[in-house]
Design an enzyme around this catalytic site. Structure first.
Site, short mmCIF file in Angstrom:
data_model
loop_
_atom_site.label_atom_id
_atom_site.label_comp_id
_atom_site.label_asym_id
_atom_site.label_seq_id
_atom_site.Cartn_x
_atom_site.Cartn_y
_atom_site.Cartn_z
N TYR A 255 -1.44 -10.25 15.05
CA TYR A 255 -1.31 -9.09 14.16
C TYR A 255 -2.30 -7.99 14.55
CZ TYR A 255 -2.49 -6.18 10.11
OH TYR A 255 -2.80 -5.11 9.30
N PHE B 40 2.82 3.65 7.54
CA PHE B 40 2.39 2.38 6.94
C PHE B 40 3.23 1.22 7.46
CE2 PHE B 40 1.33 5.52 3.68
CZ PHE B 40 0.16 5.06 3.11
N THR C 53 -6.25 -0.87 10.62
CA THR C 53 -6.98 -1.90 9.88
C THR C 53 -8.33 -2.17 10.53
OG1 THR C 53 -6.99 -4.30 9.49
CG2 THR C 53 -5.55 -3.54 11.21
N ASP C 54 -9.27 -2.65 9.74
CA ASP C 54 -10.58 -3.03 10.32
C ASP C 54 -10.45 -4.25 11.23
OD1 ASP C 54 -10.06 -4.92 8.33
OD2 ASP C 54 -12.11 -4.94 7.54
N GLU C 55 -9.29 -4.96 11.15
CA GLU C 55 -9.15 -6.18 11.95
C GLU C 55 -9.08 -5.88 13.45
OE1 GLU C 55 -6.54 -9.17 10.30
OE2 GLU C 55 -6.80 -8.37 8.29
N LYS D 279 -1.77 -4.12 16.05
CA LYS D 279 -2.30 -2.90 15.41
C LYS D 279 -3.21 -2.14 16.39
CE LYS D 279 -1.77 -1.72 11.65
NZ LYS D 279 -0.71 -0.88 11.02
N ILE E 145 0.84 -1.20 0.00
CA ILE E 145 0.00 0.00 0.00
C ILE E 145 0.88 1.25 0.00
CG2 ILE E 145 -1.90 1.22 1.13
CD1 ILE E 145 -2.64 -1.43 2.51
P1 NAD Z 1 3.36 -4.79 3.52
O1 NAD Z 1 3.72 -5.93 4.40
O2 NAD Z 1 3.24 -4.99 2.05
O3 NAD Z 1 4.44 -3.62 3.71
C1 NAD Z 1 4.95 -3.25 4.95
C2 NAD Z 1 6.21 -2.40 4.71
O4 NAD Z 1 6.71 -1.98 5.99
C3 NAD Z 1 7.34 -3.17 4.02
O5 NAD Z 1 7.87 -2.38 2.97
C4 NAD Z 1 8.36 -3.38 5.12
O6 NAD Z 1 9.69 -3.45 4.64
C5 NAD Z 1 8.13 -2.15 5.99
N1 NAD Z 1 8.58 -2.35 7.38
C6 NAD Z 1 8.31 -3.42 8.17
N2 NAD Z 1 8.93 -3.28 9.36
C7 NAD Z 1 9.57 -2.06 9.33
C8 NAD Z 1 10.36 -1.35 10.26
N3 NAD Z 1 10.62 -1.85 11.48
N4 NAD Z 1 10.85 -0.14 9.88
C9 NAD Z 1 10.62 0.36 8.65
N5 NAD Z 1 9.88 -0.29 7.73
C10 NAD Z 1 9.35 -1.48 8.06
O7 NAD Z 1 2.04 -4.18 4.12
P2 NAD Z 1 0.81 -3.45 3.40
O8 NAD Z 1 -0.17 -4.47 3.01
O9 NAD Z 1 1.32 -2.49 2.41
O10 NAD Z 1 0.20 -2.68 4.64
C11 NAD Z 1 0.64 -1.34 4.95
C12 NAD Z 1 -0.08 -0.87 6.20
O11 NAD Z 1 -1.49 -0.91 5.99
C13 NAD Z 1 0.16 -1.75 7.44
O12 NAD Z 1 0.30 -0.90 8.55
C14 NAD Z 1 -1.08 -2.62 7.54
O13 NAD Z 1 -1.33 -2.97 8.87
C15 NAD Z 1 -2.13 -1.67 6.99
N6 NAD Z 1 -3.30 -2.30 6.36
C16 NAD Z 1 -3.13 -3.26 5.40
C17 NAD Z 1 -4.25 -3.80 4.77
C18 NAD Z 1 -4.10 -4.83 3.67
O14 NAD Z 1 -5.13 -5.37 3.22
N7 NAD Z 1 -2.93 -5.12 3.17
C19 NAD Z 1 -5.52 -3.40 5.15
C20 NAD Z 1 -5.67 -2.41 6.13
C21 NAD Z 1 -4.53 -1.86 6.72
P1 TYD Z 2 -5.33 -12.60 3.99
O1 TYD Z 2 -5.06 -12.13 2.60
O2 TYD Z 2 -4.23 -13.26 4.75
O3 TYD Z 2 -5.90 -11.33 4.78
P2 TYD Z 2 -6.54 -11.24 6.27
O4 TYD Z 2 -6.34 -12.50 6.98
O5 TYD Z 2 -5.74 -10.14 6.87
O6 TYD Z 2 -7.98 -10.90 6.06
O7 TYD Z 2 -6.56 -13.60 3.96
C1 TYD Z 2 -7.81 -13.22 3.44
C2 TYD Z 2 -8.77 -14.38 3.66
O8 TYD Z 2 -8.34 -15.49 2.86
C3 TYD Z 2 -8.78 -14.88 5.09
O9 TYD Z 2 -10.10 -15.27 5.41
C4 TYD Z 2 -7.87 -16.10 5.07
C5 TYD Z 2 -8.08 -16.64 3.67
N1 TYD Z 2 -6.90 -17.32 3.06
C6 TYD Z 2 -7.04 -18.59 2.51
O10 TYD Z 2 -8.14 -19.19 2.51
N2 TYD Z 2 -5.95 -19.20 1.95
C7 TYD Z 2 -4.73 -18.59 1.93
O11 TYD Z 2 -3.74 -19.22 1.42
C8 TYD Z 2 -4.59 -17.28 2.47
C9 TYD Z 2 -3.28 -16.56 2.47
C10 TYD Z 2 -5.72 -16.68 3.03
#
Ligand code: NAD
Ligand code: TYD
Length: 336
Positions: free
Chosen positions: A150, A81, A125-127, A154, A12
């Site tokens: 996780y 992030f 996150t909504d989690e 958060k 993101i």
């Molecule tokens: P991601 O795992 O792709 O990226 C995380 C980044 O943070 C990586 O580039 C990593 O190198 C960096 N990082 C980790 N530890 C670090 C540290 N100690 N110092 C500096 N950098 C560090 O994650 P994402 O999916 O891009 O998520 C970004 C943010 O959004 C997170 O805070 C996550 O909780 C939140 N979020 C993600 C989702 C989703 O669906 N992916 C949804 C809601 C919120």
């Molecule tokens: P994920 O992408 O890990 O996001 P989150 O757990 O943060 O919502 O998983 C999304 C949904 O998909 C979750 O219900 C778990 C499920 N899942 C599988 O069924 N198989 C998989 O291999 C993974 C990674 C996730």
């Protein structure tokens, strides 16, 4: 505006850095990222020579580094992030989740307070709200009830933001978004993992009965929401963002298979994730009303763009499939 983005080499964060550089040609973005397995500078190739962009490799828990950056770069705003972001990894080992997500946020907050940062946006996150049954939606006042290490980490960070706001009048704001998908997402998360496995005709591991529900938001819509919070959000407030796209995991996987013209026989039901949240669904009416934000992309549009991107970027895929990734996959999926 001079913005410190942390975690900008992740999924993101990288999308957000590019979105902002493109939209605001007079903003400066400093991207601080330690480059864990999830951080990938390939995500930022198009902007690496942009004079308004600078990358610094470093850890958000490193107090002196953060203080130096805030001072040397005259940072006005922080958007955090940086995080460990994968639930399954947090179940295997929670330690780094607490270090980065909780301690890292506190280090950023304390430094930001000392340097009189004007605004601090925490990407949550909504989690943090836990799991829903078949009815209802998460609102910003839903009690916090995280179920995975996780989401607990958060939540800890969110509570620190609110504590700094209440105690120090600190200009913190929290965003809570549903599951993102789109280009540059690391293939440990559901959608890219299923796309990559399907492309190789490998089994698609669906946890449990496949009926867990997630609300999917296209990453660009989330970036627009963060932009809106940065410019129009109110300090001490929380804003939910969602995609209006609730789907069971099995439906999501079937859509991916259909778009890739692959057979449903690739689906393999595997052992469930421990503590697996059943359903997430978001009420984002506050963002609609106060920020004039709503998602632009339907799931049908977003998933097509996402699949096309993975189809067009085989070099990115092959560079992400490192030995570390293959070992991770083997370890996490062999006994499922
Ligand atoms: P991601 O795992 O792709 O990226 C995380 C980044 O943070 C990586 O580039 C990593 O190198 C960096 N990082 C980790 N530890 C670090 C540290 N100690 N110092 C500096 N950098 C560090 O994650 P994402 O999916 O891009 O998520 C970004 C943010 O959004 C997170 O805070 C996550 O909780 C939140 N979020 C993600 C989702 C989703 O669906 N992916 C949804 C809601 C919120
Ligand atoms: P994920 O992408 O890990 O996001 P989150 O757990 O943060 O919502 O998983 C999304 C949904 O998909 C979750 O219900 C778990 C499920 N899942 C599988 O069924 N198989 C998989 O291999 C993974 C990674 C996730």
């Amino acid at each position: 505006m001079r913005i410190l983005v942390t975690g900008g080499a992740g999924f993101i964060g990288a999308n957000f850095v590019k979105y902002m550089l493109n939209k605001y040609p007079d903003y400066k973005i400093i991207n601080l990222d330690i480059l864990t397995y999830a951080g990938n500078l390939d995500n930022l190739i198009e902007v690496e020579n942009n004079p308004n962009y600078k990358f610094i490799r470093g850890d958000i828990t490193n107090k002196s580094l953060i203080n130096n950056i805030l001072e040397d770069k005259n940072i006005e705003v922080i958007i955090n992030f940086a995080a460990e972001s994968h639930v399954d990894r947090s179940i295997e080992d929670a330690e780094v989740f607490i270090t980065t997500n909780v301690l890292g946020t506190q280090v950023l907050l304390s430094a930001a307070k000392m340097h009189n940062i004007q605004r601090f946006v925490q990407i949550s996150t909504d989690e943090v709200y836990g799991s829903l049954g078949t009815e209802g939606y998460f609102t910003e006042t839903t009690p916090l009830a995280p179920s995975s290490p996780y989401s607990a980490s958060k939540t800890g960070a969110d509570l620190l933001i609110m504590a700094f706001y209440h105690t120090h009048n600190f200009p913190g704001i929290i965003t809570r978004c549903s599951n993102n998908y789109g280009h540059y997402q690391f293939p440990e998360k559901l959608i890219p993992l299923m796309i990559l496995n399907a492309l190789e005709d490998k089994p698609l591991p669906v946890y449990g009965d496949g009926l867990n529900i997630r609300d999917w938001i296209y990453v660009e819509d989330h970036c627009r929401g963060i932009d809106a919070v940065l410019h129009k959000g109110k300090e001490g407030e929380v804003y939910n963002f969602g995609g209006n796209s609730e789907k069971t995991n099995i439906d999501t996987v079937k859509i991916i298979l259909r778009l890739l013209d692959k057979p449903e026989s690739l689906i393999s039901f595997v052992k469930d994730r421990p503590g697996h949240d059943r359903r997430y669904a978001i009420d984002f009416s506050k963002a609609e009303k106060e920020l004039e934000w709503k998602p632009k992309y339907s799931f049908e549009e977003g998933i097509k763009m996402t699949i096309d991107w993975y189809l067009d970027n085989s070099k990115w895929i092959s560079r992400v499939k490192t030995k570390e990734y293959l070992d991770y996959y083997e370890k996490m999926y062999k006994d499922r």
